[in-house]
Design a protein around this motif. Structure first.
Motif, short mmCIF file in Angstrom:
data_model
loop_
_atom_site.label_atom_id
_atom_site.label_comp_id
_atom_site.label_asym_id
_atom_site.label_seq_id
_atom_site.Cartn_x
_atom_site.Cartn_y
_atom_site.Cartn_z
N SER A 76 57.72 65.19 16.23
CA SER A 76 57.06 64.53 17.36
C SER A 76 57.52 62.95 17.48
O SER A 76 57.06 62.27 18.75
CB SER A 76 55.39 64.50 17.16
OG SER A 76 54.91 65.70 17.15
N ILE A 77 58.14 62.49 16.39
CA ILE A 77 58.73 61.04 16.57
C ILE A 77 59.63 61.03 17.74
O ILE A 77 59.43 59.98 18.38
CB ILE A 77 59.22 60.84 15.14
CG1 ILE A 77 58.36 60.76 14.22
CG2 ILE A 77 60.11 59.45 15.23
CD1 ILE A 77 59.15 60.60 12.72
N PHE A 78 60.25 61.95 17.97
CA PHE A 78 61.20 61.73 19.07
C PHE A 78 60.42 61.89 20.38
O PHE A 78 60.85 61.34 21.47
CB PHE A 78 62.21 62.89 19.01
CG PHE A 78 63.23 62.78 17.84
CD1 PHE A 78 64.31 61.84 17.56
CD2 PHE A 78 62.72 63.50 16.41
CE1 PHE A 78 65.17 62.14 16.61
CE2 PHE A 78 63.74 63.48 15.30
CZ PHE A 78 64.86 62.61 15.27
N SER A 217 57.77 71.43 9.44
CA SER A 217 57.82 70.07 8.59
C SER A 217 59.16 69.39 8.49
O SER A 217 59.22 68.64 7.60
CB SER A 217 57.20 70.55 7.11
OG SER A 217 58.09 71.69 6.63
N SER A 218 60.34 70.15 9.20
CA SER A 218 61.57 69.24 9.26
C SER A 218 61.38 68.21 10.36
O SER A 218 60.73 68.37 11.18
CB SER A 218 62.56 70.39 9.30
OG SER A 218 62.58 70.98 10.47
N LEU A 219 62.61 67.50 10.11
CA LEU A 219 62.66 66.40 11.26
C LEU A 219 62.96 66.84 12.74
O LEU A 219 62.83 66.36 13.70
CB LEU A 219 63.80 65.57 10.76
CG LEU A 219 64.06 64.24 11.56
CD1 LEU A 219 62.76 63.37 11.65
CD2 LEU A 219 65.06 63.33 11.10
N GLY A 222 64.10 72.70 14.36
CA GLY A 222 64.90 73.66 15.13
C GLY A 222 65.43 73.37 16.38
O GLY A 222 66.15 74.16 16.98
N LEU A 223 65.19 72.27 16.88
CA LEU A 223 65.78 71.67 17.94
C LEU A 223 67.02 71.04 17.60
O LEU A 223 67.07 70.28 16.80
CB LEU A 223 64.48 70.60 18.79
CG LEU A 223 63.18 71.22 19.11
CD1 LEU A 223 62.48 70.15 19.50
CD2 LEU A 223 63.61 72.28 20.33
N THR A 224 67.79 70.89 18.64
CA THR A 224 69.33 70.50 18.68
C THR A 224 69.21 69.01 18.87
O THR A 224 68.05 68.33 19.24
CB THR A 224 70.15 71.01 19.53
OG1 THR A 224 69.65 70.74 20.93
CG2 THR A 224 70.40 72.33 19.35
N PRO A 225 69.94 68.00 18.33
CA PRO A 225 69.86 66.53 18.79
C PRO A 225 69.67 66.29 20.15
O PRO A 225 69.03 65.35 20.64
CB PRO A 225 71.20 65.95 18.09
CG PRO A 225 71.58 66.90 16.95
CD PRO A 225 70.91 68.34 17.46
N LEU A 226 70.59 66.94 21.09
CA LEU A 226 70.34 66.80 22.34
C LEU A 226 69.16 67.17 23.04
O LEU A 226 68.55 66.68 24.10
CB LEU A 226 71.59 67.77 23.19
CG LEU A 226 72.98 67.09 23.31
CD1 LEU A 226 73.98 67.99 24.07
CD2 LEU A 226 72.83 65.83 23.89
N PHE A 232 62.91 62.49 24.31
CA PHE A 232 62.77 61.27 24.36
C PHE A 232 63.05 60.42 25.47
O PHE A 232 62.25 59.32 25.57
CB PHE A 232 63.59 60.64 23.09
CG PHE A 232 63.80 59.17 23.20
CD1 PHE A 232 62.74 58.42 22.48
CD2 PHE A 232 64.92 58.58 23.71
CE1 PHE A 232 62.85 57.00 22.39
CE2 PHE A 232 64.97 57.13 23.67
CZ PHE A 232 64.02 56.16 22.95
N LEU A 233 64.06 60.65 26.25
CA LEU A 233 64.40 59.81 27.38
C LEU A 233 63.32 59.64 28.51
O LEU A 233 63.22 58.45 29.22
CB LEU A 233 65.80 60.37 27.96
CG LEU A 233 66.91 59.83 26.84
CD1 LEU A 233 68.37 60.25 27.33
CD2 LEU A 233 67.08 58.54 27.01
N PRO A 234 62.73 60.75 29.08
CA PRO A 234 62.01 60.73 30.29
C PRO A 234 60.64 59.76 29.94
O PRO A 234 60.67 58.88 30.85
CB PRO A 234 61.46 62.29 30.23
CG PRO A 234 62.45 63.12 29.79
CD PRO A 234 62.83 62.25 28.62
#
Length: 477
Positions: A76-78, A217-219, A222-226, A232-234
């Motif tokens: 959720s940070i992103f 609980s991971s950063l 399962g989502l890719t960096p992109l 984040f961007l919108p």
């Protein structure tokens, strides 16, 4: 339905109506400047509250809660970081934004790029803000239906009437003060709810973290960096050029107050985003089978909090929706008044007539937004692209005013049109490769703005400060 929840909701609605009546008195709103800028007399705490609630609204309490429910608190940070990072950028631009005060962002764009760019921006803004307003009606109706026996459709009527009343009556004065009260309600209820849920219901922070599944609980979850960047961007881009934020910074007493209010906005944003991320993910442990959109709201409606606190949380969520809707409604009506009626059609309005047109525009947008949400859900879904469309189309030309003196009229115009088309096409193709449209349309917007500006420069281009300072700020007539 709990009587306490209903009573809390009724008291909140009565409070909002009272605020609207108080600030709708003629002596409180005598000019269009009073209506749109609250006479530039708002106290700093109220200014911070209205900045917070205007931005950190239903998209955070519902959208952010849904994301945390689905992917966990760290990912959720992103999703939520676009807000504080965007505020940091605005902090360094706040003085300049206040200095060049305009009624609308398209008006600001005209000063640098000309009237054609202003008209394109006005169309994008009105469509985007009408769609966002419609979404508030729909979301508010769902909350009302959770608390009362009204259906979501009937609840959306209640919300539409209240939102329209606040915007028509006192303009920014009533909207800002209702924002301030709403900020106190939602921040207070979130901060009290957080330890109760984590400690009482889940056995403490350590147990909560231990019970989270590995995929939550991971950063990255399962989502890719992109994909994470696409979330984040919108929000980040929309914040950088949000007309609501620009108008509120223009409503501060002076440049120093604009920067200080932005600093308060930054600090207070964490009082909402952090609890939402934790509560949304906690809701998954307590209610693993609910709809993600209702994650935070269900904690209040399903008995996991004391009745009074649950009622305050639900009323606070509705407060976010009401104040967000009234802000976008008031702002979009400003585009119809200043950009369309006066600039496009060339209608000369006295201050009194301008105020009347602004209020009629509010009523018009309320009607269209309700129809979109109620009868044309497919169209409303298309309107929801507006978050990305507005961000990629408006933010780069606006930021170039302050940061890049070589940006030209043709560069801005090409970037706005092309990025809008690319966003809509990409979404209609159902996001190929699982990539959000912003990851494609933002590079298109930036590259187009730079290349076309260099290839077709404006004659006699002036530095950004000269361009924005050349036209005087609007004054009372």
């Amino acid at each position: 339905m709990q009587t306490t929840h209903v009573l809390t909701l009724v008291l909140y609605l009565l409070l909002m109506v009272g605020i609207g009546i108080w600030f709708s008195r003629s002596k409180k709103v005598a000019t269009s400047d009073d209506y749109l800028f609250a006479g530039r007399s708002l106290p700093r705490p109220v200014m911070i509250g209205t900045l917070l609630v205007t931005w950190v609204g239903s998209g955070t309490i519902i959208g952010g809660g849904s994301f945390a429910y689905s992917y966990g608190p760290l990912a959720s940070i992103f999703f939520l970081a676009g807000t504080p990072v965007g505020i940091v950028v605005l902090y360094f631009l706040a003085r300049r934004i206040r200095r060049q005060t305009t009624y609308t962002v398209p008006e600001l764009l005209e000063r640098r790029y000309g009237v054609t760019v202003r008209m394109i921006a006005a169309v994008i803004t009105v469509l985007a803000y009408t769609g966002i307003t419609a979404y508030q009606f729909t979301g508010g109706g769902q909350i009302v239906s959770l608390i009362t026996t009204l259906s979501p459709e009937q609840g959306s009527i209640v919300v539409a009437v209240l939102v329209g009343f606040l915007a028509v009556g006192g303009g920014l004065k009533s909207v800002a003060w209702s924002d301030f009260i709403s900020a106190l309600i939602i921040v207070g209820s979130l901060l009290v709810a957080l330890p109760l849920v984590l400690q009482v219901e889940l056995g403490g922070l350590g147990q909560y973290w231990q019970d989270l599944p590995d995929d939550r609980s991971s950063l990255s979850s399962g989502l890719t960096p992109l994909q994470l960047l696409g979330y984040f961007l919108p929000l980040f881009l929309l914040l950088l050029a949000d007309q609501n934020i620009y108008q509120r910074l223009g409503a501060t007493r002076n440049e120093s107050e604009a920067r200080k209010s932005t600093g308060g906005f930054f600090l207070s944003s964490f009082l909402v985003t952090v609890p939402v991320a934790l509560l949304g993910s906690a809701a998954f442990l307590l209610m693993p089978d609910i709809a993600p959109d209702s994650a935070v709201l269900a904690l209040g409606s399903e008995g996991y909090l004391p009745a009074v606190l649950g009622g305050l949380l639900l009323a606070g969520a509705l407060a976010f929706i009401v104040t967000t809707g009234s802000s976008f409604l008031l702002s979009g009506a400003g585009n119809l008044t200043y950009d369309v009626t006066e600039r496009l059609f060339g209608v000369q309005l006295s201050d009194r007539k301008r105020l009347a047109v602004h209020r009629l525009s509010v009523l018009g947008i309320v009607t269209v937004a309700y129809v979109l949400g109620r009868f044309f859900p497919a169209v409303l879904e298309l309107q929801m692209y507006s978050y990305t469309v507005y961000g990629v189309a408006i933010a780069p030309p606006v930021l170039a005013i302050f940061l890049w003196k070589r940006a030209s009229k043709w560069g801005a115009m090409s970037a706005m049109v092309l990025s809008t088309v690319v966003t809509i096409v990409w979404e209609q193709l159902d996001q190929p490769y699982d990539l959000n449209a912003v990851l494609i349309s933002l590079p298109v917007s930036l590259v187009t703005l730079v290349l076309v500006s260099l290839a077709v420069p404006d004659r006699g281009t002036r530095p950004a400060d000269a361009a924005t300072d050349a036209a005087p700020a609007p004054t009372k007539e």
